[in-house]
Design a protein around this motif. Structure first.
Motif, short mmCIF file in Angstrom:
data_model
loop_
_atom_site.label_atom_id
_atom_site.label_comp_id
_atom_site.label_asym_id
_atom_site.label_seq_id
_atom_site.Cartn_x
_atom_site.Cartn_y
_atom_site.Cartn_z
N CYS A 113 0.83 -1.21 0.00
CA CYS A 113 0.00 0.00 0.00
C CYS A 113 0.87 1.26 0.00
CB CYS A 113 -0.93 0.00 1.21
SG CYS A 113 -2.21 -1.28 1.15
N ALA A 114 1.93 1.26 0.80
CA ALA A 114 2.82 2.42 0.86
C ALA A 114 3.49 2.66 -0.50
CB ALA A 114 3.87 2.22 1.94
N ASP A 115 3.90 1.58 -1.16
CA ASP A 115 4.52 1.73 -2.48
C ASP A 115 3.54 2.34 -3.47
OD1 ASP A 115 6.78 1.06 -4.38
OD2 ASP A 115 5.15 -0.07 -5.31
N ALA A 116 2.29 1.87 -3.46
CA ALA A 116 1.30 2.39 -4.39
C ALA A 116 1.01 3.86 -4.12
CB ALA A 116 0.01 1.56 -4.29
N VAL A 117 0.85 4.22 -2.85
CA VAL A 117 0.58 5.62 -2.50
C VAL A 117 1.76 6.50 -2.89
CG1 VAL A 117 0.21 7.22 -0.58
CG2 VAL A 117 -1.04 5.05 -0.67
N LEU A 118 2.97 6.03 -2.64
CA LEU A 118 4.17 6.79 -2.99
C LEU A 118 4.24 7.06 -4.49
CD1 LEU A 118 7.01 7.96 -2.38
CD2 LEU A 118 7.89 5.62 -2.61
N VAL A 119 3.98 6.04 -5.28
CA VAL A 119 4.06 6.18 -6.74
C VAL A 119 3.01 7.16 -7.25
CG1 VAL A 119 3.68 4.96 -8.92
CG2 VAL A 119 5.14 3.95 -7.16
N VAL A 120 1.77 7.00 -6.79
CA VAL A 120 0.69 7.87 -7.25
C VAL A 120 0.96 9.32 -6.83
CG1 VAL A 120 -1.76 8.41 -7.03
CG2 VAL A 120 -1.03 6.04 -7.32
N LEU A 121 1.35 9.52 -5.57
CA LEU A 121 1.61 10.87 -5.07
C LEU A 121 2.77 11.52 -5.82
CD1 LEU A 121 1.07 13.12 -3.03
CD2 LEU A 121 2.59 11.92 -1.42
N ALA A 122 3.85 10.79 -6.00
CA ALA A 122 5.02 11.36 -6.69
C ALA A 122 4.70 11.72 -8.13
CB ALA A 122 6.18 10.36 -6.64
N ARG A 123 3.95 10.88 -8.81
CA ARG A 123 3.63 11.16 -10.21
C ARG A 123 2.65 12.32 -10.33
NH1 ARG A 123 3.32 4.86 -12.46
NH2 ARG A 123 5.51 4.38 -11.94
N LEU A 148 2.53 14.85 -8.17
CA LEU A 148 3.32 16.04 -7.88
C LEU A 148 4.19 16.44 -9.07
CD1 LEU A 148 4.46 15.33 -4.20
CD2 LEU A 148 2.77 17.01 -4.97
N ALA A 149 4.64 15.44 -9.81
CA ALA A 149 5.45 15.72 -11.02
C ALA A 149 4.58 15.97 -12.24
CB ALA A 149 6.39 14.55 -11.28
N ARG A 150 3.26 15.99 -12.05
CA ARG A 150 2.31 16.21 -13.13
C ARG A 150 2.46 15.17 -14.24
NH1 ARG A 150 2.15 22.88 -13.71
NH2 ARG A 150 1.52 23.26 -11.54
N ARG A 151 2.63 13.95 -13.80
CA ARG A 151 2.67 12.82 -14.71
C ARG A 151 1.46 11.93 -14.46
NH1 ARG A 151 7.16 9.40 -13.38
NH2 ARG A 151 7.00 8.51 -15.46
N ARG A 160 10.25 12.96 -2.26
CA ARG A 160 11.08 13.99 -2.88
C ARG A 160 12.46 13.49 -3.29
NH1 ARG A 160 8.15 17.91 -5.07
NH2 ARG A 160 6.65 18.82 -3.61
N VAL A 161 12.71 12.18 -3.09
CA VAL A 161 14.00 11.63 -3.54
C VAL A 161 14.01 11.66 -5.07
CG1 VAL A 161 15.43 9.56 -3.65
CG2 VAL A 161 14.27 10.17 -1.52
N PRO A 162 15.02 12.27 -5.69
CA PRO A 162 15.03 12.40 -7.16
C PRO A 162 15.15 11.04 -7.84
CG PRO A 162 17.14 13.07 -6.24
CD PRO A 162 16.22 12.88 -5.07
N VAL A 163 14.44 10.88 -8.92
CA VAL A 163 14.50 9.66 -9.71
C VAL A 163 14.69 10.03 -11.16
CG1 VAL A 163 13.05 8.32 -8.14
CG2 VAL A 163 11.98 9.61 -9.99
#
Length: 345
Positions: free
Chosen positions: A233-243, A245-248, A316-319
């Motif tokens: 669940c944490a991985d899914a939330v992290l991916v959705v939130l990061a994308r 925020l990056a407008r992806r 906020r870790v750069p990828v």
């Protein structure tokens, strides 16, 4: 008890042997992880599905460890979803196809008589989301297998406390089969789970968890179910939130999962599944204790708090963004494959 030990041992050995034996046919047929330059056959998922179905089905057919009507249907639905995942591994199916298949399977296996219609709809939705989250864990060598082993054993423990022997046996066999796959799936992977294995694992574990928790109240159920699957669940939330925020688009793949970000912070490839496995074990331990009444239900809030802290710390870790092949330069490809050495998804 003796059958459970024998079944788990058989599943572990058979999965290890079958994963190795299926590598050559998978290579010849081109059933490979398309996200890699190095050829990694997706034989692990087929092995896990076949071994789990064979061992659990043999116990049910012989009458030594009957699964029960609902659990037998769950295994059949999971096998069908694994076949759909194999199709996704072989052909480039649209992303909505496995999701739609999971939704149909979830509606068919949810114990509606115990949950009621509103609770059943919520349970089916959770199974769909959590299964997709488990598929997302197949982004780095050994992560999906390690977290799957821990989660399956946790759900088996929950079922055992409710005297649901059929679910306990099925999940123990699944956990053992995943453990048999892990020597082939750890870094550098010689075989992968693919959509076949990850969808099957996610669906069977989450649906079985719904069976074990059905009828205990929506809020209490949600807390325990989250704790059992906290890492996914944490991985899914992290991916959705990061994308976002990056407008992806959230559905667009990229090396921005938990494993990728831990690698960016300096974790070794072999260390990533260990860290996430320990995280899964912590959440599962709290979930099992809360389910059995050995710990207050409020304890799951600590799991949620830790997951939230991890997500906010890593978002906020750069990828390195995952561009389509025609737009990606050879230097960028080398950076993704050489520096990260983990898969995007």
């Amino acid at each position: 008890m003796l059958y459970g030990i024998a079944a788990a041992t058989s599943a572990l050995l058979l999965a290890a042997l079958l994963t190795a034996w299926l590598r050559a046919p998978a290579l010849r047929l081109g059933v490979l992880d398309r996200r890699r330059r190095r050829a990694v056959p997706l034989s692990g998922g087929v092995a896990v599905v076949l071994v789990t179905g064979l061992v659990a089905g043999a116990g049910d057919a012989s009458g030594v460890a009957p699964l029960g009507t609902g659990v037998g249907a769950l295994l059949v639905a999971g096998a069908c979803l694994g076949a759909l995942g194999l199709a996704a591994d072989v052909w480039r199916l649209r992303r909505w196809v496995p999701v739609a298949g999971t939704a149909v399977a979830a509606v068919l296996v949810v114990p509606w008589e115990a949950t009621g219609v509103p609770g059943g709809l919520l349970a089916a939705g959770w199974v769909v989301g959590a299964t997709a989250a488990f598929r997302g864990l197949d982004h780095a060598d050994g992560v999906a297998g390690t977290v799957g082993v821990v989660t399956a054993f946790g759900v088996a423990a929950c079922a055992a406390t409710e005297l649901m022997d059929g679910i306990a046996v099925l999940l123990s066999v699944l956990a053992a089969a995943l453990a048999g796959f892990l020597p082939h799936g750890r870094y550098p992977a010689r075989a992968g789970l693919g959509a076949c294995g990850s969808l099957f694992t996610g669906f069977v574990t989450t649906s079985a968890a719904v069976f074990a928790r059905a009828g205990d109240g929506v809020v209490a159920d949600a807390g325990v179910l989250f704790a059992l699957t906290a890492v996914a669940c944490a991985d899914a939330v992290l991916v959705v939130l990061a994308r976002r925020l990056a407008r992806r688009r959230p559905t667009r793949g990229g090396p921005d999962h938990l494993g990728h970000r831990l690698r960016r912070l300096g974790a070794a490839p072999r260390t990533v599944p260990v860290l996430l496995g320990w995280g899964a074990l912590g959440g599962v331990a709290v979930g099992v204790c809360a389910h059995a009444g050995w710990m207050s239900g409020d304890a799951v809030l600590w799991v949620a708090a830790v997951a939230a802290v991890v997500v906010l710390a890593l978002v906020r870790v750069p990828v390195t963004l995952d561009f389509p092949p025609r737009q990606r330069s050879s230097a960028a490809s080398a950076q993704v494959t050489g520096q990260l050495r983990v898969r995007s998804g």
